[in-house]
Motif scaffolding. Structure first.
Motif, short mmCIF file in Angstrom:
data_model
loop_
_atom_site.label_atom_id
_atom_site.label_comp_id
_atom_site.label_asym_id
_atom_site.label_seq_id
_atom_site.Cartn_x
_atom_site.Cartn_y
_atom_site.Cartn_z
N UNK A 11 -44.28 20.97 -8.99
CA UNK A 11 -44.61 21.64 -10.17
C UNK A 11 -45.52 20.75 -10.99
N UNK A 12 -45.31 19.41 -11.03
CA UNK A 12 -46.22 18.75 -11.87
C UNK A 12 -47.43 18.44 -11.28
N UNK A 13 -47.42 18.52 -9.93
CA UNK A 13 -48.84 18.25 -9.16
C UNK A 13 -49.58 19.56 -9.14
N UNK A 14 -49.24 20.56 -9.14
CA UNK A 14 -49.83 22.02 -9.13
C UNK A 14 -50.22 22.05 -10.63
N UNK A 15 -49.63 21.83 -11.64
CA UNK A 15 -50.15 21.89 -12.94
C UNK A 15 -51.26 20.76 -13.19
N UNK A 16 -51.23 19.74 -12.54
CA UNK A 16 -52.05 18.82 -13.01
C UNK A 16 -53.43 19.27 -12.33
N UNK A 17 -53.54 20.10 -11.16
CA UNK A 17 -54.79 20.51 -10.51
C UNK A 17 -55.15 21.47 -11.39
N UNK A 18 -54.43 22.22 -12.32
CA UNK A 18 -54.77 23.32 -12.92
C UNK A 18 -54.19 24.70 -12.54
N UNK A 19 -53.52 24.67 -11.68
CA UNK A 19 -52.74 25.94 -10.79
C UNK A 19 -51.38 26.39 -11.64
N UNK A 20 -51.36 27.60 -11.85
CA UNK A 20 -49.91 28.05 -12.58
C UNK A 20 -49.01 28.00 -11.44
N UNK A 21 -47.78 27.70 -11.68
CA UNK A 21 -46.69 27.90 -10.90
C UNK A 21 -45.67 28.93 -11.21
N UNK A 22 -45.57 29.82 -10.19
CA UNK A 22 -44.42 31.08 -10.61
C UNK A 22 -43.04 30.91 -9.79
N UNK A 23 -42.08 31.02 -10.56
CA UNK A 23 -40.99 30.70 -9.84
C UNK A 23 -39.94 32.00 -10.41
N UNK A 24 -38.82 32.30 -9.69
CA UNK A 24 -37.95 33.35 -10.38
C UNK A 24 -37.55 33.06 -11.48
N UNK A 25 -37.53 31.88 -12.26
CA UNK A 25 -37.44 31.40 -13.59
C UNK A 25 -38.27 32.04 -14.34
N UNK A 26 -39.42 31.85 -14.11
CA UNK A 26 -40.65 32.25 -14.82
C UNK A 26 -41.86 31.61 -14.45
N UNK A 27 -42.94 31.66 -15.21
CA UNK A 27 -44.46 31.13 -14.86
C UNK A 27 -44.64 29.69 -15.73
N UNK A 28 -45.18 28.61 -15.21
CA UNK A 28 -45.56 27.53 -15.69
C UNK A 28 -47.00 27.36 -15.80
N UNK A 29 -47.70 27.19 -16.88
CA UNK A 29 -49.21 27.30 -16.69
C UNK A 29 -49.64 26.27 -17.70
N UNK A 30 -51.08 26.06 -17.59
CA UNK A 30 -51.60 25.04 -18.30
C UNK A 30 -52.53 25.76 -19.35
N UNK A 31 -52.55 25.04 -20.49
CA UNK A 31 -53.43 25.64 -21.48
C UNK A 31 -54.20 24.67 -22.14
N UNK A 32 -55.48 24.82 -22.83
CA UNK A 32 -56.05 23.78 -23.43
C UNK A 32 -56.33 23.94 -24.88
N UNK A 33 -55.95 22.80 -25.48
CA UNK A 33 -55.96 22.57 -26.83
C UNK A 33 -57.36 21.92 -27.34
#
Length: 107
Positions: free
Chosen positions: A46-68
């Motif tokens: 999950x961490x590697x995918x997020x670091x690449x800028x990809x969202x991760x969708x699971x049965x729990x929900x979706x992890x995504x990156x946003x820019x501040x």
């Protein structure tokens, strides 16, 4: 990498990675070594995918990156104006399944 699943409300427990591994052992019948490796590998991916800028969708929900964006801030101790650099953050949007599970009333 120690992962903590946090509950924001005061007075609530925090489930840590070790407790999550114990739950996997109980529910899957895996050995402690295999359960630990599986949980750690899943979190690492999950961490590697997020670091690449990809969202991760699971049965729990979706992890995504946003820019501040970069912005001005204030040092609370001195009142001095400071520059805050642009950064990235992680968002989690719970799935309908998870929301339904959390909101299910006890009978």
């Amino acid at each position: 990498m120690l992962i903590r699943l946090r509950c924001i409300a005061k007075g609530r427990r925090i489930v840590n990675q070790g407790e999550l591994i114990e739950a996997v052992i109980k529910n899957s019948g895996l050995s402690k070594r295999d359960a630990s490796a599986a949980v750690k590998a899943a979190l690492e991916e999950v961490g590697k995918a997020l670091k690449k800028g990809n969202a991760v969708r699971t049965t729990l929900g979706t992890f995504s990156i946003y820019k501040r964006g970069a912005r001005k801030g204030r040092n609370p101790a001195t009142g001095e104006s400071i520059k805050i650099k642009a950064s990235k953050g992680v968002r989690f949007k719970a799935s309908k399944t998870l929301k339904d599970k959390v909101n299910r009333r006890r009978s």
